[in-house]
Design a protein around this motif. Structure first.
Motif, PDB file in Angstrom:
ATOM      1  N   ARG A   1       1.088  -0.957   0.251  1.00 36.31           N
ATOM      2  CA  ARG A   1      -0.166   0.071   0.122  1.00 36.31           C
ATOM      3  C   ARG A   1       1.273   1.024  -0.452  1.00 36.31           C
ATOM      4  NH1 ARG A   1      -2.516   4.126   2.981  1.00 36.31           N
ATOM      5  NH2 ARG A   1      -0.468   2.982   4.916  1.00 36.31           N
ATOM      6  N   LYS A   2       2.069   0.887   0.693  1.00 39.32           N
ATOM      7  CA  LYS A   2       2.584   2.114   1.407  1.00 39.32           C
ATOM      8  C   LYS A   2       3.243   2.099  -0.518  1.00 39.32           C
ATOM      9  CE  LYS A   2       3.365   2.430   5.489  1.00 39.32           C
ATOM     10  NZ  LYS A   2       4.357   1.751   6.877  1.00 39.32           N
ATOM     11  N   ALA A   3       4.111   1.722  -0.948  1.00 44.13           N
ATOM     12  CA  ALA A   3       4.655   1.683  -2.161  1.00 44.13           C
ATOM     13  C   ALA A   3       3.465   1.913  -3.955  1.00 44.13           C
ATOM     14  CB  ALA A   3       5.644   0.099  -2.452  1.00 44.13           C
ATOM     15  N   LEU A   4       2.503   1.831  -3.347  1.00 41.66           N
ATOM     16  CA  LEU A   4       1.578   2.571  -3.977  1.00 41.66           C
ATOM     17  C   LEU A   4       1.621   3.915  -3.829  1.00 41.66           C
ATOM     18  CD1 LEU A   4      -0.627  -1.235  -4.095  1.00 41.66           C
ATOM     19  CD2 LEU A   4       0.492  -0.039  -6.005  1.00 41.66           C
TER      20      LEU A   4
ATOM     21  N   GLN B   1      -8.044  -8.494  10.066  1.00 46.14           N
ATOM     22  CA  GLN B   1      -6.527  -8.934  10.803  1.00 46.14           C
ATOM     23  C   GLN B   1      -5.576  -7.912  10.697  1.00 46.14           C
ATOM     24  OE1 GLN B   1      -4.787 -11.024  13.815  1.00 46.14           O
ATOM     25  NE2 GLN B   1      -6.856 -11.949  13.283  1.00 46.14           N
ATOM     26  N   TYR B   2      -5.771  -7.850   9.219  1.00 46.77           N
ATOM     27  CA  TYR B   2      -5.229  -6.225   8.593  1.00 46.77           C
ATOM     28  C   TYR B   2      -5.998  -5.112   8.869  1.00 46.77           C
ATOM     29  CZ  TYR B   2      -3.363  -3.000   5.473  1.00 46.77           C
ATOM     30  OH  TYR B   2      -2.260  -1.917   4.551  1.00 46.77           O
ATOM     31  N   LEU B   3      -7.098  -5.054   9.363  1.00 43.93           N
ATOM     32  CA  LEU B   3      -7.704  -4.474  10.004  1.00 43.93           C
ATOM     33  C   LEU B   3      -7.194  -3.779  10.914  1.00 43.93           C
ATOM     34  CD1 LEU B   3     -10.027  -1.840   9.702  1.00 43.93           C
ATOM     35  CD2 LEU B   3     -12.198  -3.641  10.248  1.00 43.93           C
ATOM     36  N   ARG B   4      -7.368  -4.423  11.666  1.00 41.23           N
ATOM     37  CA  ARG B   4      -6.830  -4.189  13.178  1.00 41.23           C
ATOM     38  C   ARG B   4      -5.921  -3.345  13.384  1.00 41.23           C
ATOM     39  NH1 ARG B   4      -7.626  -9.686  16.643  1.00 41.23           N
ATOM     40  NH2 ARG B   4      -9.904  -8.463  17.565  1.00 41.23           N
ATOM     41  N   ARG B   5      -4.662  -4.150  12.904  1.00 43.29           N
ATOM     42  CA  ARG B   5      -3.471  -3.494  12.616  1.00 43.29           C
ATOM     43  C   ARG B   5      -2.977  -2.795  12.360  1.00 43.29           C
ATOM     44  NH1 ARG B   5      -3.757  -8.018  14.558  1.00 43.29           N
ATOM     45  NH2 ARG B   5      -2.491  -9.227  15.797  1.00 43.29           N
ATOM     46  N   TYR B   6      -3.812  -1.911  11.331  1.00 42.89           N
ATOM     47  CA  TYR B   6      -3.691  -0.371  10.372  1.00 42.89           C
ATOM     48  C   TYR B   6      -4.925   0.167  10.192  1.00 42.89           C
ATOM     49  CZ  TYR B   6       0.090  -3.636   9.517  1.00 42.89           C
ATOM     50  OH  TYR B   6       1.845  -4.044   9.494  1.00 42.89           O
ATOM     51  N   PRO B   7      -6.322  -0.052  10.686  1.00 45.72           N
ATOM     52  CA  PRO B   7      -7.558   0.895  11.160  1.00 45.72           C
ATOM     53  C   PRO B   7      -6.851   2.177   9.756  1.00 45.72           C
ATOM     54  CG  PRO B   7      -6.673   1.242  12.949  1.00 45.72           C
ATOM     55  CD  PRO B   7      -5.665  -0.184  12.189  1.00 45.72           C
ATOM     56  N   ASP B   8      -6.394   2.963   9.893  1.00 47.62           N
ATOM     57  CA  ASP B   8      -6.040   3.866   9.067  1.00 47.62           C
ATOM     58  C   ASP B   8      -5.983   3.673   7.936  1.00 47.62           C
ATOM     59  OD1 ASP B   8      -6.695   5.581  11.471  1.00 47.62           O
ATOM     60  OD2 ASP B   8      -4.788   5.873  11.443  1.00 47.62           O
ATOM     61  N   SER B   9      -5.214   2.586   7.180  1.00 45.95           N
ATOM     62  CA  SER B   9      -5.197   2.209   5.922  1.00 45.95           C
ATOM     63  C   SER B   9      -6.901   1.962   5.280  1.00 45.95           C
ATOM     64  CB  SER B   9      -4.182   0.912   5.346  1.00 45.95           C
ATOM     65  OG  SER B   9      -2.701   1.384   6.445  1.00 45.95           O
ATOM     66  N   VAL B  10      -7.705   1.127   6.080  1.00 49.78           N
ATOM     67  CA  VAL B  10      -8.781   1.421   5.583  1.00 49.78           C
ATOM     68  C   VAL B  10      -9.854   1.763   5.227  1.00 49.78           C
ATOM     69  CG1 VAL B  10     -10.785  -0.423   5.620  1.00 49.78           C
ATOM     70  CG2 VAL B  10      -8.194  -1.023   6.846  1.00 49.78           C
ATOM     71  N   ARG B  11     -10.905   2.024   4.301  1.00 45.26           N
ATOM     72  CA  ARG B  11     -11.497   2.488   4.449  1.00 45.26           C
ATOM     73  C   ARG B  11     -12.850   1.699   4.111  1.00 45.26           C
ATOM     74  NH1 ARG B  11     -14.588   3.143  -0.903  1.00 45.26           N
ATOM     75  NH2 ARG B  11     -16.234   5.188  -1.213  1.00 45.26           N
ATOM     76  N   SER B  12     -13.188   0.757   3.592  1.00 42.93           N
ATOM     77  CA  SER B  12     -15.075  -0.170   4.264  1.00 42.93           C
ATOM     78  C   SER B  12     -13.851  -1.701   3.730  1.00 42.93           C
ATOM     79  CB  SER B  12     -15.355   0.049   2.547  1.00 42.93           C
ATOM     80  OG  SER B  12     -14.689  -0.461   1.309  1.00 42.93           O
ATOM     81  N   VAL B  13     -14.714  -2.453   4.025  1.00 37.27           N
ATOM     82  CA  VAL B  13     -14.197  -4.059   4.410  1.00 37.27           C
ATOM     83  C   VAL B  13     -15.798  -4.944   3.484  1.00 37.27           C
ATOM     84  CG1 VAL B  13     -14.288  -5.951   4.719  1.00 37.27           C
ATOM     85  CG2 VAL B  13     -12.748  -3.228   5.735  1.00 37.27           C
TER      86      VAL B  13
END
Length: 517
Positions: A210-213, A232-244
């Motif tokens: 995500r960062k490299a994109l 697991q991704y949402l738990r660790r990187y919540p600010d990186s997620v818009r929706s699920v």
């Protein structure tokens, strides 16, 4: 004996061979016959820059299929052991299915594959039609999770080849399971350390991508095991997620494998109840659940070899038929309503000595499964995240699957290396992100109550129940259109999903011409 694949998430989805707007497909268009000016430049770009990545046109295929889908591909290098700066470096296969829009929305959709053991790029040729609406405004990210597809796959090809003709034993020999796993491990160790192929580490890979994109927000779309990855991704990187979107969802609290026997029997009970509710089906087959268990008991007492015509080669083949193989066959049939509708007929035929319908169809299903799944990566996930918590359940002792799956997983993990698991790994998800949960009424693996468990921790979530449907739902009915609307405007409680009410069960076949009129 083949190494057991613990969790499967295959969907009955339509193939799509190519998309005209994709770069590779465009390159194959017939040339215009009028002479072109000398200064004409190629219409298809040779590369595409996004963030720090340079992508090139590629064709994504699927094992065992000639179908392909155009995309843009690159390789992303990461350390195998993130805690060791001198660790082996591994390449992860990354592809983008680009939007139809000249200027896509800034957030990017990520397809998280199931399994554990499936590769996103290999599943895309099947899944692509489900994202037609999404791609009107969004790019779709396809990252093969480490250990799968083109990302240093933990393949045991020599072991699988050696055991290809031995589809099932008469008895469950756990020593043989351990022997096969040891052979697989010896093969895998030549290029990988299986301890570092877990969900948690894969989530770190995805965040680095995500960062490299260019650090866009992600819209996560997980299917089956992919829903664990999403949470697991949402738990660790919540600010990186818009929706699920969680399709056929598994709560964090669930230990994979612990209640599969009960889930299967529950789904079969509902499938067979639908048959007995139809007079012609009830008259033709009676109590299919009783017939199934009678067949199981007969095979438990007298496992034997049977002959049937292979539906792929048309050759007569001989295979062992036992209570273990029967349980595996029935479980595969139960995943999708189209194959579940064949169960009463196929079980009745087998009970009367004709195993062709049951074994023939299962041969097709298992061939697809074997090509899509990576057993080494599956064991890395299961052995690190679940196996130590698994215990045989007395209430499942006489179920169709019994405790055989649990026994097999624990035997595999006696040999396979274990990675680490965060202390909060199996704690419930709590989130205020917009989250849509898709649950199949007849799902034999991830039943609707799983979705209800996740929903309890969400302040902005909604569960959609698909009547008469099984596992993997993105392609069902109007769901591709609903998915597109949700990604464009992620407001789950306001989302219009009424078109899904048209879905319903597939009537059971009473003969090979179909269901009762």
């Amino acid at each position: 004996m083949r190494i057991a694949i613990a969790v499967a998430a295959l969907g009955a989805m339509a193939y799509q061979y190519e998309r005209n707007q994709q770069p590779a497909a465009a390159a194959q268009e017939a040339p215009v016959l009028t002479p072109a000016p000398a200064h004409t430049t190629p219409t298809v770009a040779r590369s595409w820059q996004r963030g720090s990545f340079t992508f090139k046109p590629c064709e994504l295929g699927r094992p065992g299929s000639g179908a392909t889908a155009g995309a843009w591909c690159t390789t992303f290098e990461v350390p195998e052991n993130r805690d060791d700066p001198h660790s082996r470096r591994i390449g992860l296969k990354l592809a983008i299915a680009r939007s139809d829009a000249q200027v896509p929305d800034p957030d990017m959709v990520v397809l998280l594959a199931g399994g554990p053991g499936e590769a996103a790029t290999e599943g895309w040729v099947v899944a692509a039609p489900e994202f037609d609406e999404v791609r009107k405004h969004h790019d779709v990210v396809l990252l093969d999770q480490r250990g799968t597809g083109g990302s240093n796959p933990l393949s045991c090809k020599d072991v699988e080849k050696a055991n290809a003709d031995d589809s099932s034993p008469f008895t469950l020999n756990l020593d043989e399971v351990r022997k096969d796993v040891a052979a697989c491990l010896a093969e895998v160790k030549q290029k990988a350390d299986p301890r570092y192929y877990t969900t948690t580490i894969a989530a770190q890979d995805l965040e680095d991508v995500r960062k490299a994109l260019g650090s866009p927000q992600f819209d996560l779309v997980g299917v089956s095991y992919g829903t664990r990855m999403a949470q697991q991704y949402l738990r660790r990187y919540p600010d990186s997620v818009r929706s699920v979107v969680l399709d056929s969802a598994v709560p964090n609290e669930v230990v994979l494998g612990e209640d599969m026997a009960g889930n299967l029997d529950s789904a079969l009970t509902k499938d067979f109840a639908a048959c007995t509710a139809v007079p012609a089906c009830k008259q033709r087959f009676g109590d299919s659940m009783q017939t199934l268990y009678q067949l199981r008991d007969a095979l438990r007492a007298n496992p034997h070899k049977v002959s049937f015509r292979d539906p792929q080669t048309y050759q007569t083949v001989e295979r062992p038929l036992s209570e273990f193989s029967l349980a595996g066959l029935v479980r595969m049939f139960a995943y999708q309503p189209e194959t579940a509708a064949l169960l009463p007929l196929s079980i009745d035929a087998a009970a009367h000595g004709d195993v062709g319908p049951l074994l023939g169809q299962s041969k097709l299903l298992s061939s697809d499964l074997g090509g899509d799944m990576n057993s080494g990566m599956s064991m890395s996930v299961m052995c690190s995240e679940d196996a130590d918590l698994l215990q045989p359940r007395p209430q499942d002792q006489n179920a169709m699957l019994g405790n055989h799956l649990i026994d097999s997983i624990k035997a595999e993990c006696d040999v396979w290396p274990h990675g680490s698991r965060p202390a909060d790994f199996h704690t419930p998800l709590k989130s205020d992100k917009p989250i849509l949960i898709l649950s199949g009424e007849l799902d034999p693996v991830t039943p609707p109550r799983y979705g209800q468990t996740i929903l309890a921790g969400l302040s902005n979530g909604r569960q959609l129940l698909f009547k008469g449907q099984g596992h993997s739902l993105l392609g069902r009915g109007c769901m591709p259109q609903v998915l597109g609307k949700f990604i464009d405007k992620p407001e789950p409680k306001q989302l219009d999903a009424n078109c899904l009410d048209q879905l319903g069960p597939t009537p059971a076949f009473i003969d090979f011409n179909g269901a009762s009129p």
